[in-house]
Design an enzyme around this catalytic site. Structure first.
Site, PDB file in Angstrom:
ATOM      1  CG  ASP B 191      -1.761   1.155   1.476  1.00  0.00           C
ATOM      2  OD1 ASP B 191      -1.912   1.940   0.530  1.00  0.00           O
ATOM      3  OD2 ASP B 191      -2.316   1.280   2.588  1.00  0.00           O
ATOM      4  CG  HIS B 364      -4.205   4.235   3.798  1.00  0.00           C
ATOM      5  ND1 HIS B 364      -4.293   3.123   2.990  1.00  0.00           N
ATOM      6  CD2 HIS B 364      -5.403   4.858   3.699  1.00  0.00           C
ATOM      7  CE1 HIS B 364      -5.486   3.092   2.419  1.00  0.00           C
ATOM      8  NE2 HIS B 364      -6.182   4.135   2.824  1.00  0.00           N
TER       9      HIS B 364
END
Lengths: 551, 551
Positions: B191, B364
């Site tokens: 990610d 995130h």
């Protein structure tokens, strides 16, 4: 009954941009600033938004002058539109007037309008008003606040400002604001742009230091983009380039114009030969090159955009180029800027854009600076300006936290008439105010109906249904034909097109059977049937335009 | 020749959203995630963007299963579109599958698709692949990473993740990643969303503390908006409400759905009677009320939007209401959120939305967390995913800073075929990939031509010019008639409309004189003449549609 002072914002309250405020007393009227706003996302096709000037036009005879705080678009951009119908001198500082002049020339109005140039400290009489120019710091040189003497007391307009004690042109004149405060100020109208931010806005000097860091360890070509009007920033770029033996070329029309004005007026200190032509810079080694370009907001067709997407005639981005984005995103421009950054990365450039790098500072005062100005001016009444609703309300709270009585703080909207005596301030009615859209060369001929249609067309496209009916018996002579645009990929949807013809034909037949001969009723039937059919089959709602021609 | 492992991203590389990656080896293929993207500003009328699934459809026979990391739209949203044409089981955790099920039911596909539910630690065989579910932290519960055993080595997909050591459902399973690293990992796909941010993403616990602060000193109604899928956040809101003796009602369809799924699956710990109906909450005193609503992105027609603009059937904002915006703006939504905040202020609400208040944390990993994962997994090859170009490149640099050989880091785009043996990784060709637009119930029937027309219509509107020509001699039988939409305010532009008729008539006459009888040539003449005339007089460029009917 004694006259009252009227303060009437025509723009810049409860919105960002198109700042424009009227002061009126008896037979005299002056205007402070005359800016444009930029279209919101849903104002399809609109180029600019300007204030509704009808109140000024109706009171043209009273108008004694226009006073401009500084040369940014949201303070000067509407001048050419206002000056089509108005006639009064415009007062500004040298840099401000230089930029207004460019604008008037573009609109072929330069001969018509009288521009009068002043320095901070100057005092101008205009009818019963006396306007004093006061030096402030901002992201364009030569910005001023106004202290306006009126028959009922002094009104202070801060204009856009920040307090930058280490500014290249000296700290804003807090001493003068303090003197005025000591003498007594009736009303303060102050910039609310950064009222959401705590603390202080850093000095422009911080950026000069950051630029030095970026230049110091770089042996590649450097391209810097920033707001064209930020001459202190441009000066820092030029000085840093000189320090590292680099030449500077400029790309982008607004940057070229701005530099021309600034150089003519002596706002840039630069050694002969540092600024060179974009065409000639290419022959230099990479570590001797700086290009200053437009496009810091990701604008389509700006110089940086064209460089990134390989449509610039003279500059192509190559791997290793260091691109410095010395600006922050104006809300709404985040995506466009992000697109350019991605494209620059794709070309292998080294892009510096992080907030943490100190490559940009705001031009507006944060909370602590606002408090200083409130503390110096200590007005009887306070009207927050230059901000959306939340800015105005937070600025009102800030003034309250400084000890102001909430009843002496007034939040208005454009068109609000604030009526002041020496002792009172109240809202008394409204004047016409609003948003006038500029689209191409048209001013005001695009309004909410046209925009609603554009939105409808944008979302689902349109379908034209043409049919020729006999004027004798209403029977179909030819058609119905179906033409679509922006609705569906037609070559792969021939069946649907045939079905739509059928649906239209059935609607016409039904009207015939019911002996409906009114064209508008037949149009409605076609429209409703096709619309219903399409929604059922595609869940879409294109604009449907039945066209009946009678033979 | 030995078979090679192919890793083929169909979405989520060089773009945000529609994450979807194919793993292929010999006769076996699996898919990781199947998300949607959201339309960019210039994709007029487009509702959703999905990957081009033609490569999957063409290889349908190889497909052994779809593995989903978590239940966010950008990871599950395209499943109903893919499953129209594909047939394979879908593997996910309980929360993920609960959300997929809702989606399949909406599309009437629930009976057709087999959903298989797993827990972290589970290992699933699918052809020659073995997929292990690994617990990670994210802004939705039950998110997992995958370690995929393939004949040439192990591939680790992080999915979306952060490291939250104080998460309500425990820290992500770093130990397992470490074990895998020790055993040897062939490739890591990780990610890149927050790679621009230094340091660590704060724990979700920070928000719980901030909420407590907001509730503690409040005796008014509280309305909180957040992302519907962030169940830890919702749990914090519920717990805080219980602590202060408030009841909680929910408004907004996606929030209601999400809560239903989470409660059924036991993801929310809440005392009986804390959650009440929106209709019944109104009878309670203000300091006993919390409303949790959708609209954190300023979405038109979301619950908060309707409350702000007074179109909500049950809740009206009143002065004093405390509105907590527990979210940050997804890029592109800044303006819409800002509009709602202004409207809430206008109604007298007390709006809490500042970053400084700690009311939101990202889901995130920031740079330091990414480094920990790289340090544990120590892959031979690294492919950054989930990001635009700049994210991918910065993530590549981060891996390099961890000591990876730049030749072992590969930045691809959608459709890129990465071919891996146990020792090599290289790009070998591409497969069809792209953006398929969903508009209404249509999938793929709106493409670039339709969008170009919509943009044209949006910016300047359109003009239909209708005329009946004789099939015998081409003479005008009736018309030309002019119809416009989205062009100009017609009632105030009657002169212009007359002029346009003249211009069209002259174009037809000219064709007649030249004996041009080809309808398309006559149409061109009308179009060019009107277009030129309009540009000269209005600087606008509407779409011009000449319609000729032959009698």
């Amino acid at each position: 009954m004694a006259e009252k002072l009227k303060i009437i914002p025509l723009g810049g309250l409860d919105e960002i941009g198109k700042n424009c405020t009227v002061l009126e007393y008896g037979k005299d009227m002056i205007v402070v600033d005359c800016g444009v706003g930029f279209p919101e996302e849903d104002m399809y096709g609109v180029d600019l938004v300007i204030p509704d000037f009808s109140y000024l036009v109706a009171n043209q005879k009273k108008l004694r002058g226009m006073f401009i705080t500084h040369g940014h678009e949201d303070h000067i951009g509407s001048i050419p539109y206002a000056m089509r119908d108005l006639n009064c001198p415009i007062h500004g500082t040298a840099m401000t007037n230089g930029l207004i002049k460019l604008k008037l020339e573009e609109h072929k109005l330069a001969d018509k309008v009288k521009l009068i140039t002043h320095k901070p400290g100057d005092v101008v009489k205009a009818g019963c008003f006396t306007v004093e120019f006061i030096h402030v710091n901002h992201s364009i040189p030569d910005a001023v606040a106004f202290a306006i003497r009126t028959p009922v007391g002094t009104v202070v307009f801060t204009g856009d400002f920040k307090i930058d004690p280490t500014s290249k042109d000296g700290m804003m004149d807090l001493a003068r604001l303090g003197e005025l405060g000591n003498q007594g100020v009736l009303a303060l109208l102050a910039d609310s742009t950064n009222v959401e931010r705590q603390g202080y806005t850093p000095s422009e000097n911080v950026v000069a230091d950051s630029l030095d860091r970026q230049f110091r360890n770089c042996d590649q070509r450097i391209i810097v983009t920033t707001f064209a009007s930020n001459m202190h920033r441009i000066q820092s770029i030029l000085s840093t380039a000189q320090r590292y033996g680099r030449k500077v070329a400029v790309s982008g029309r607004s940057m070229e114009n701005m530099l021309k004005v600034a150089q003519e007026l002596g706002y840039l200190k630069v050694k002969q030969g540092t600024i060179v032509d974009l065409a000639s810079i290419k022959s230099l080694p990479k570590n001797k090159i700086v290009i200053v370009s437009t496009g810091s907001q990701g604008e389509n067709m700006s110089a940086l955009y064209r460089m990134a997407f390989s449509t610039h005639k003279q500059v192509e981005i190559v791997a290793g180029d260091r691109i410095i984005i010395s600006a922050s995103a104006i809300p709404g421009n985040e995506k466009s800027i992000s697109n350019i950054i991605n494209e620059l990365y794709r070309k292998g450039a080294d892009v510096v854009y992080e907030k943490s790098e100190g490559l940009h500072v705001s031009g507006h005062a944060c909370q602590e600076e606002l408090k200083i100005v409130h503390g110096l001016v200590r007005p009887k009444f306070f009207i927050p300006v230059h901000g959306e609703q939340r800015h105005l309300q937070l600025h009102a709270k800030l003034a309250q936290s400084m000890g102001m009585n909430p009843r002496n703080i007034h939040i208005g909207e454009i068109g609000t008439v604030f009526e002041l005596t020496g002792k009172t301030c109240k809202v008394n009615g409204t004047v016409p105010a609003g948003r006038v859209f500029v689209d191409g060369s048209g001013v005001g001929d695009v309004g909410s109906v046209v925009l609603r249609d554009r939105k409808h067309l944008a979302e689902d496209g349109m379908i034209v249904v043409c049919v020729n009916l006999s004027s004798e018996d209403g029977s179909v002579i030819s058609g119905p034909d179906i033409i679509t645009r922006g609705f569906i990929y037609v070559k792969e949807s021939e069946d649907l097109m045939e079905e739509l013809k059928q649906v239209a034909m059935e609607a016409i037949d039904r009207c015939q059977r019911k002996r409906v001969r009114d064209w508008s009723a037949i149009k409605s039937a076609i429209k409703n049937d096709i619309s219903g059919y399409l929604f059922k089959t595609t869940k879409r709602n294109p604009m449907i335009l039945p066209v009946i021609m009678e033979i």
